[in-house]
Write a protein that holds these residues in place. Structure first.
Motif, mmCIF file in Angstrom:
data_model
loop_
_atom_site.group_PDB
_atom_site.id
_atom_site.type_symbol
_atom_site.label_atom_id
_atom_site.label_comp_id
_atom_site.label_asym_id
_atom_site.label_seq_id
_atom_site.Cartn_x
_atom_site.Cartn_y
_atom_site.Cartn_z
ATOM 1 N N MET A 1 42.223 15.844 69.726
ATOM 2 C CA MET A 1 42.594 17.316 69.563
ATOM 3 C C MET A 1 43.849 17.244 69.003
ATOM 4 O O MET A 1 44.909 16.649 69.162
ATOM 5 N N SER A 2 44.100 18.012 67.666
ATOM 6 C CA SER A 2 45.157 18.415 66.999
ATOM 7 C C SER A 2 45.777 19.469 67.556
ATOM 8 O O SER A 2 45.551 20.544 68.012
ATOM 9 N N THR A 3 47.391 19.095 67.559
ATOM 10 C CA THR A 3 48.163 20.498 67.989
ATOM 11 C C THR A 3 48.964 20.711 66.941
ATOM 12 O O THR A 3 49.527 20.033 66.124
ATOM 13 N N ASP A 4 49.101 22.049 66.831
ATOM 14 C CA ASP A 4 49.979 22.757 65.801
ATOM 15 C C ASP A 4 51.065 23.440 66.627
ATOM 16 O O ASP A 4 51.005 24.506 66.827
ATOM 17 N N TYR A 5 52.052 22.509 66.428
ATOM 18 C CA TYR A 5 53.520 23.152 67.127
ATOM 19 C C TYR A 5 54.022 24.141 66.557
ATOM 20 O O TYR A 5 54.569 25.171 67.392
ATOM 21 N N GLU A 6 53.940 24.503 65.210
ATOM 22 C CA GLU A 6 54.506 25.512 64.432
ATOM 23 C C GLU A 6 53.769 26.830 64.828
ATOM 24 O O GLU A 6 54.488 27.850 65.050
ATOM 25 N N ALA A 7 52.436 26.746 65.053
ATOM 26 C CA ALA A 7 51.793 27.868 65.318
ATOM 27 C C ALA A 7 52.147 28.361 66.777
ATOM 28 O O ALA A 7 52.315 29.291 67.273
ATOM 29 N N ARG A 8 52.439 27.317 67.639
ATOM 30 C CA ARG A 8 52.704 27.564 69.077
ATOM 31 C C ARG A 8 54.171 28.247 69.148
ATOM 32 O O ARG A 8 54.426 29.353 69.782
ATOM 33 N N LEU A 9 54.957 27.769 68.401
ATOM 34 C CA LEU A 9 56.208 28.212 68.114
ATOM 35 C C LEU A 9 56.194 29.912 67.816
ATOM 36 O O LEU A 9 57.116 30.554 68.132
ATOM 37 N N ASN A 10 55.442 30.023 66.838
ATOM 38 C CA ASN A 10 55.305 31.409 66.096
ATOM 39 C C ASN A 10 54.862 32.287 67.220
ATOM 40 O O ASN A 10 55.242 33.438 67.331
ATOM 41 N N GLU A 11 53.906 31.849 67.937
ATOM 42 C CA GLU A 11 53.347 32.612 69.193
ATOM 43 C C GLU A 11 54.536 33.079 70.349
ATOM 44 O O GLU A 11 54.440 34.100 70.815
ATOM 45 N N LEU A 12 55.384 32.119 70.340
ATOM 46 C CA LEU A 12 56.685 32.325 71.333
ATOM 47 C C LEU A 12 57.910 33.179 70.525
ATOM 48 O O LEU A 12 58.691 33.154 70.958
ATOM 49 N N GLY A 13 57.625 33.503 69.283
ATOM 50 C CA GLY A 13 58.403 34.333 68.604
ATOM 51 C C GLY A 13 59.553 33.302 67.890
ATOM 52 O O GLY A 13 60.707 33.894 67.792
ATOM 53 N N ILE A 14 59.567 32.282 67.777
ATOM 54 C CA ILE A 14 60.568 31.174 67.420
ATOM 55 C C ILE A 14 60.188 30.599 66.013
ATOM 56 O O ILE A 14 59.104 30.019 65.747
ATOM 57 N N THR A 15 61.116 30.933 65.077
ATOM 58 C CA THR A 15 61.081 30.082 63.844
ATOM 59 C C THR A 15 62.137 29.322 63.823
ATOM 60 O O THR A 15 63.503 29.606 64.304
ATOM 61 N N LEU A 16 61.921 28.037 63.496
ATOM 62 C CA LEU A 16 62.863 26.865 63.366
ATOM 63 C C LEU A 16 63.966 27.252 62.279
ATOM 64 O O LEU A 16 63.456 27.527 61.167
ATOM 65 N N PRO A 17 65.153 27.087 62.433
ATOM 66 C CA PRO A 17 66.191 27.372 61.312
ATOM 67 C C PRO A 17 66.052 26.018 60.805
ATOM 68 O O PRO A 17 65.508 25.111 61.154
#
Length: 155
Positions: A1-17
């Motif tokens: 199973m593939s995980t998309d951490y960036e998508a999960r962060l986006n769901e949480l309203g987090i954009t990595l600086p």
């Protein structure tokens, strides 16, 4: 199973600086095999440094939020070290959290929970980690929290 951490962060309203640049004579991370050691990240956000001393002029909830900013910076460093691909992250192995606190303050674990809880929320089981939470009489620039991390990455 593939995980998309960036998508999960986006769901949480987090954009990595962008990964913060080193402030002295050290590198942001060192990779040995599939282990990535990330230098301590200080509490800061888009408004600047988050300063304070627990047990004196800062409450636990505020410091836990500061610890979360350290975890976000840690992930930004992992992403940078992985050539911009955060999905190379396999798991968080260990965090060491330092809390700027008075001699009688004893709730360091509750402060560092701000980082730990966020990493589990964002990464699921890959965010579960070993941890130390310790007091410091002072931290660089008067920040409230500094956290370093060890991560396993796909090579």
């Amino acid at each position: 199973m593939s995980t998309d951490y960036e998508a999960r962060l986006n769901e949480l309203g987090i954009t990595l600086p962008n990964a913060p640049a080193p402030a002295a004579n050290y590198v942001p991370s060192v990779q040995i095999g599939d282990t990535l050691y990330v230098s301590g990240q200080i509490s800061q956000n888009e408004n600047g440094l988050i300063v304070g001393k627990l047990g004196k002029d800062m409450e636990v909830a505020e410091a836990a939020a500061a610890a979360k900013t350290c975890a976000i910076s840690l992930l930004a460093q992992v992403k940078s070290a992985c050539g911009g691909d955060l999905n190379r992250l396999q798991r968080v192995v260990k965090l060491t959290g330092f809390v700027n606190s008075t001699l009688d303050f004893t709730n360091q674990p509750q402060v560092i929970n701000g980082a730990s809880d966020f990493l589990v929320e964002a990464l699921g089981d890959a965010g579960r980690h070993a941890r130390s939470a310790v007091s410091a009489a002072a931290l660089p620039l008067g920040v409230a929290v500094e956290i370093e991390g060890i991560f396993q990455i796909k090579t």
